[in-house]
Write an enzyme that holds these catalytic residues in place. Structure first.
Site, PDB file in Angstrom:
ATOM      1  N   HIS A 182      35.209  46.216  36.931  1.00 19.63           N
ATOM      2  CA  HIS A 182      33.775  46.084  36.701  1.00 19.63           C
ATOM      3  C   HIS A 182      33.349  44.634  36.486  1.00 19.63           C
ATOM      4  CE1 HIS A 182      34.452  45.406  32.353  1.00 19.63           C
ATOM      5  NE2 HIS A 182      35.449  46.253  32.509  1.00 19.63           N
ATOM      6  N   ASP A 183      32.193  44.301  37.048  1.00 19.90           N
ATOM      7  CA  ASP A 183      31.506  43.029  36.824  1.00 19.90           C
ATOM      8  C   ASP A 183      32.238  41.818  37.392  1.00 19.90           C
ATOM      9  OD1 ASP A 183      29.393  44.270  35.085  1.00 19.90           O
ATOM     10  OD2 ASP A 183      31.119  44.639  33.790  1.00 19.90           O
ATOM     11  N   GLY A 200      38.171  43.107  34.248  1.00 20.85           N
ATOM     12  CA  GLY A 200      36.726  42.971  34.260  1.00 20.85           C
ATOM     13  C   GLY A 200      36.242  41.537  34.108  1.00 20.85           C
TER      14      GLY A 200
END
Length: 336
Positions: A182-183, A200
């Site tokens: 994520h991200d 992440g």
């Protein structure tokens, strides 16, 4: 009326309703099929495509595929047998989705995949993140550019919150069983070998290369034209043009071969080598601190003559600003 007569009457009634319903479904199916045939698309009879899904021209959808109601499949896409496009997912023109791949998820947010991407066997792209801070119901996003090849069994997750987005640029090769969490922010023209794992919020610039089984810690920055050796565990930033290896990864010099393959002149490579040695390889007679050596190099830089050296020094400096992790450790015997 006897019970037997009542049963016969009920069967006739339900048979008539079933026939009417079936006829309507056939008419709707025939209408959709005619429209798709006019667009030059082929949808296998064993595929399940929601009537509200937007299907472009010249699309091929194989058996046992599913396409959800909010999905948009661009022109000339190919969905191989058993692949799935779910949730609010947009697939650009000319994409190939191979068997077993899953794009998107039935959660708030959106997955956008650009043109001419190849999604490999059983890859999962646009799934919910694995961050425990994610709150059910929050929107999360993934945006992938053009001309990427994402190979078999890869996983790429959406952002962990609505104000962020997982981003992958253009022309990247993500080899088998790699993971982008994520991200993350991934640039262009990168090559990630098998089992490369990004935690992440990792930032990867352009033209980087990892060998197999490299692991990168959360919030690390990987600079352009850098190389991560096989099995590296990267817990701090890797500045531009540099090579790291080991657990925990240490600087091993400049990525000389990578620079030459990407068009850096011999003169530019010599300047980068000299700058690297000045900062990371102090002689016995020069025992000044790392900060002093970096400041001295900055004073010597002529931007018009060596933009690459300027970029390298800027990359090192930025790794020490608040919120960043600093650079990977280095040893005095490192050489280029």
């Amino acid at each position: 009326m006897s019970a037997a007569a009542a049963a016969r009457a009920a069967r006739r009634h339900f048979s008539s309703r079933l026939q009417t319903t079936t006829t309507r479904l056939h008419h709707a199916s025939d209408s959709q099929a005619a429209a798709r045939e006019a667009s030059g698309s082929f949808i296998h009879p064993a595929a399940v495509v929601h009537p509200d899904a937007a299907i472009g021209q010249g699309v091929s959808i194989g058996p046992f595929c599913t396409v959800g109601p909010s999905a948009r499949v661009g022109d000339a896409c190919q969905l191989h047998a058993g692949s799935h496009v779910v949730g609010d997912t947009e697939l650009g023109e000319g994409c190939v989705v191979q068997t077993g791949a899953i794009l998107g998820a039935d959660i708030p947010g959106r997955t956008i995949i650009g043109e001419n991407n190849v999604i490999g066997l059983y890859a999962v792209v646009g799934a919910k993140c694995q961050d425990l801070k994610y709150k059910t119901g929050d929107e999360c996003f993934l945006h992938i550019g053009r001309n990427n090849e994402i190979r078999e069994h890869c996983s790429i997750h959406r952002s962990s919150k609505s104000c962020d987005c997982t981003v992958i640029g253009d022309n990247n090769l993500v080899m088998g069983s790699s993971h982008i969490a994520h991200d993350c922010k991934i640039g262009n023209n990168n090559i990630f070998a098998n089992n490369t794992l990004f935690a992440g919020h990792v930032v990867v610039e352009d033209w980087t290369h990892t060998a197999g089984a490299a692991v990168v810690h959360q919030f690390c920055h990987i600079g352009s034209y850098s190389f991560l050796g096989g099995g590296s565990v990267v817990a701090q930033d890797v500045p531009r043009y540099m090579m790291v290896a080991g657990d925990r990864a240490e600087l091993r010099g400049l990525n000389i071969e990578g620079l030459r393959r990407n068009g850096f002149s011999d003169q530019e490579v010599r300047r980068l080598r000299k700058a690297y040695q000045k900062v990371f390889m102090p002689t016995i007679t020069n025992k000044s601190s790392f900060e002093d050596r970096l400041a001295e190099l900055e004073q010597e830089i002529e931007l018009s003559e060596s933009p690459a050296v300027s970029c390298m020094v800027e990359s090192i400096r930025m790794s020490f600003v608040q919120g960043r992790r600093g650079i990977c450790k280095f040893r005095s015997w490192n050489c280029s």
